[in-house]
Scaffold this motif. Structure first.
Motif, mmCIF file in Angstrom:
data_model
loop_
_atom_site.group_PDB
_atom_site.id
_atom_site.type_symbol
_atom_site.label_atom_id
_atom_site.label_comp_id
_atom_site.label_asym_id
_atom_site.label_seq_id
_atom_site.Cartn_x
_atom_site.Cartn_y
_atom_site.Cartn_z
ATOM 1 N N ASN A 54 65.510 105.541 59.692
ATOM 2 C CA ASN A 54 64.871 104.246 59.082
ATOM 3 C C ASN A 54 65.934 103.086 59.182
ATOM 4 O O ASN A 54 65.600 102.056 59.241
ATOM 5 C CB ASN A 54 64.438 104.471 57.640
ATOM 6 C CG ASN A 54 63.497 103.417 57.143
ATOM 7 O OD1 ASN A 54 62.754 102.934 57.959
ATOM 8 N ND2 ASN A 54 63.528 103.265 55.977
ATOM 9 N N CYS A 55 67.212 103.509 59.005
ATOM 10 C CA CYS A 55 68.406 102.539 58.853
ATOM 11 C C CYS A 55 68.287 101.685 60.353
ATOM 12 O O CYS A 55 68.407 100.603 60.243
ATOM 13 C CB CYS A 55 69.898 103.309 58.600
ATOM 14 S SG CYS A 55 70.103 104.534 59.802
ATOM 15 N N CYS A 56 68.234 102.518 61.257
ATOM 16 C CA CYS A 56 68.492 101.989 62.659
ATOM 17 C C CYS A 56 67.142 100.968 63.166
ATOM 18 O O CYS A 56 67.278 100.173 63.869
ATOM 19 C CB CYS A 56 68.493 102.904 63.870
ATOM 20 S SG CYS A 56 69.598 104.034 63.474
ATOM 21 N N LYS A 57 65.855 101.304 62.187
ATOM 22 C CA LYS A 57 64.576 100.569 62.538
ATOM 23 C C LYS A 57 64.377 99.165 61.745
ATOM 24 O O LYS A 57 63.884 98.490 61.876
ATOM 25 C CB LYS A 57 63.269 101.730 62.262
ATOM 26 C CG LYS A 57 63.353 102.883 63.132
ATOM 27 C CD LYS A 57 62.677 103.912 62.579
ATOM 28 C CE LYS A 57 62.506 105.123 63.716
ATOM 29 N NZ LYS A 57 61.635 105.945 63.032
ATOM 30 N N THR A 58 65.164 99.421 60.335
ATOM 31 C CA THR A 58 64.861 98.427 59.405
ATOM 32 C C THR A 58 65.949 97.709 59.039
ATOM 33 O O THR A 58 65.880 96.483 58.665
ATOM 34 C CB THR A 58 64.350 99.115 58.269
ATOM 35 O OG1 THR A 58 65.301 99.757 57.667
ATOM 36 C CG2 THR A 58 62.994 99.545 58.544
ATOM 37 N N THR A 59 67.330 98.049 59.210
ATOM 38 C CA THR A 59 68.366 97.108 58.898
ATOM 39 C C THR A 59 69.448 97.245 60.167
ATOM 40 O O THR A 59 69.602 98.261 60.673
ATOM 41 C CB THR A 59 69.428 97.855 57.588
ATOM 42 O OG1 THR A 59 69.572 99.136 57.913
ATOM 43 C CG2 THR A 59 68.297 97.778 56.633
ATOM 44 N N GLY A 60 70.135 96.237 60.295
ATOM 45 C CA GLY A 60 71.174 95.964 61.278
ATOM 46 C C GLY A 60 72.266 96.075 60.648
ATOM 47 O O GLY A 60 72.629 95.418 59.726
ATOM 48 N N PRO A 61 73.249 96.676 61.464
ATOM 49 C CA PRO A 61 74.765 96.740 60.929
ATOM 50 C C PRO A 61 75.472 95.461 61.333
ATOM 51 O O PRO A 61 74.865 94.639 62.086
ATOM 52 C CB PRO A 61 75.332 97.797 61.846
ATOM 53 C CG PRO A 61 74.636 97.819 63.081
ATOM 54 C CD PRO A 61 73.176 97.415 62.693
ATOM 55 N N LEU A 62 76.533 95.235 60.555
ATOM 56 C CA LEU A 62 77.451 94.281 60.832
ATOM 57 C C LEU A 62 78.090 94.638 62.023
ATOM 58 O O LEU A 62 78.794 95.752 62.171
ATOM 59 C CB LEU A 62 78.389 93.837 59.731
ATOM 60 C CG LEU A 62 79.660 92.984 59.664
ATOM 61 C CD1 LEU A 62 79.417 92.108 58.382
ATOM 62 C CD2 LEU A 62 80.857 93.654 60.068
ATOM 63 N N TYR A 63 78.591 93.756 63.087
ATOM 64 C CA TYR A 63 79.419 94.314 64.088
ATOM 65 C C TYR A 63 80.940 93.550 64.146
ATOM 66 O O TYR A 63 80.704 92.153 64.027
ATOM 67 C CB TYR A 63 78.895 93.641 65.381
ATOM 68 C CG TYR A 63 77.828 94.421 65.780
ATOM 69 C CD1 TYR A 63 77.863 95.512 66.883
ATOM 70 C CD2 TYR A 63 76.654 94.617 65.569
ATOM 71 C CE1 TYR A 63 76.865 96.268 67.422
ATOM 72 C CE2 TYR A 63 75.546 95.488 65.652
ATOM 73 C CZ TYR A 63 75.666 96.260 66.782
ATOM 74 O OH TYR A 63 74.748 97.237 67.306
ATOM 75 N N THR A 64 81.700 94.090 63.974
ATOM 76 C CA THR A 64 83.345 93.559 63.982
ATOM 77 C C THR A 64 83.520 93.272 65.360
ATOM 78 O O THR A 64 83.025 93.583 66.177
ATOM 79 C CB THR A 64 84.077 94.579 63.338
ATOM 80 O OG1 THR A 64 84.272 95.649 64.187
ATOM 81 C CG2 THR A 64 83.785 94.951 61.799
ATOM 82 N N GLU A 65 84.677 92.419 65.338
ATOM 83 C CA GLU A 65 85.304 92.167 66.644
ATOM 84 C C GLU A 65 85.787 93.386 67.393
ATOM 85 O O GLU A 65 85.499 93.641 68.720
ATOM 86 C CB GLU A 65 86.649 91.360 66.777
ATOM 87 C CG GLU A 65 86.190 89.860 66.201
ATOM 88 C CD GLU A 65 85.209 89.263 67.311
ATOM 89 O OE1 GLU A 65 85.344 89.507 68.468
ATOM 90 O OE2 GLU A 65 84.474 88.374 66.739
#
Length: 162
Positions: A54-65
Motif C-alpha cells: 500500500n505504501c508503494c501504491k499510495t505514497t511516494g518517497p522523498l528522493y535524496t540526491e
C-alpha cells in the motif's frame, strides 16, 4: 489483508495512538529502543509487505540526491534524465514521484529497483528506529497507510501496559 479495515481502525484509534506516543516522548522507558526492535520483529514475522504494498501504491518517497545518483546509475541513465522522467519537486521543495502507484512497483508487489531503492523506502514504516518518539507525527500518518505500522503501535501499547 483488508486495507480498508486497517485504515478505518487506524483512523478510529488516532487519538488513542497519539496520546500513547506522546507518553513515550515525555517519559520513555529505559529499554525503549530494545522494545521497539523486538516489537518490530514480532510484527514483521506476521505481516508480509508483498501481500500489501500500500505504501508503494499510495505514497511516494522523498528522493535524496544520493538516491537519484544511485538509482539513475543502476538504470544506466543520466541523473537529469531520471529526474525528468520520474520525479517532480513538491510544495516542500522535495523530489518525489510524478505519479502513483510507484513506477518501480511490479504486478506481484515486488520492487524492480529493490537493491537500490530510496532510503525512505528502505526505512519505511520506521518501526525499527531508535528514539521512535522523535517521529510520532509520521508514525500516526503511517498507521493509516501501513498495516504493520498500525500493528506496531497496537503491540507497543499492549507491551507497555502489561
Amino acid at each position: 489483508m483488508n486495507l480498508e479495515s486497517y485504515k478505518k481502525q487506524a483512523l478510529q484509534k488516532q487519538k488513542e495512538h497519539r496520546k500513547f506516543l506522546e507518553t513515550l516522548k515525555k517519559k520513555p522507558p529505559k529499554n525503549l529502543d530494545y522494545m521497539v526492535q523486538e516489537t518490530h520483529d514480532q510484527v514483521f514475522e506476521k505481516i508480509d509487505c508483498l501481500q500489501c504494498a500500500n505504501c508503494c501504491k499510495t505514497t511516494g518517497p522523498l528522493y535524496t540526491e544520493k538516491d537519484v545518483e544511485r538509482i539513475s546509475k543502476h538504470l544506466r541513465m543520466k541523473s537529469a534524465d531520471f529526474e525528468a522522467k520520474f520525479l517532480r519537486v513538491d510544495e516542500d521543495n522535495d523530489k518525489v514521484l510524478q505519479n502513483l502507484p510507484c513506477f518501480f512497483l511490479n504486478q506481484d508487489n515486488t520492487c524492480s529497483i529493490y537493491d537500490v531503492r530510496p532510503k525512505a523506502c528502505r526505512e519505511y514504516p520506521h518501526t525499527d528506529r531508535k528514539k521512535i518518539y522523535q517521529i510520532n507525527h509520521l508514525m500516526i500518518q503511517n498507521t493509516v497507510i501501513c498495516p504493520a505500522a498500525f500493528e506496531f503501535v497496537e503491540k507497543m501499547m499492549d507491551n507497555l501496559n502489561k
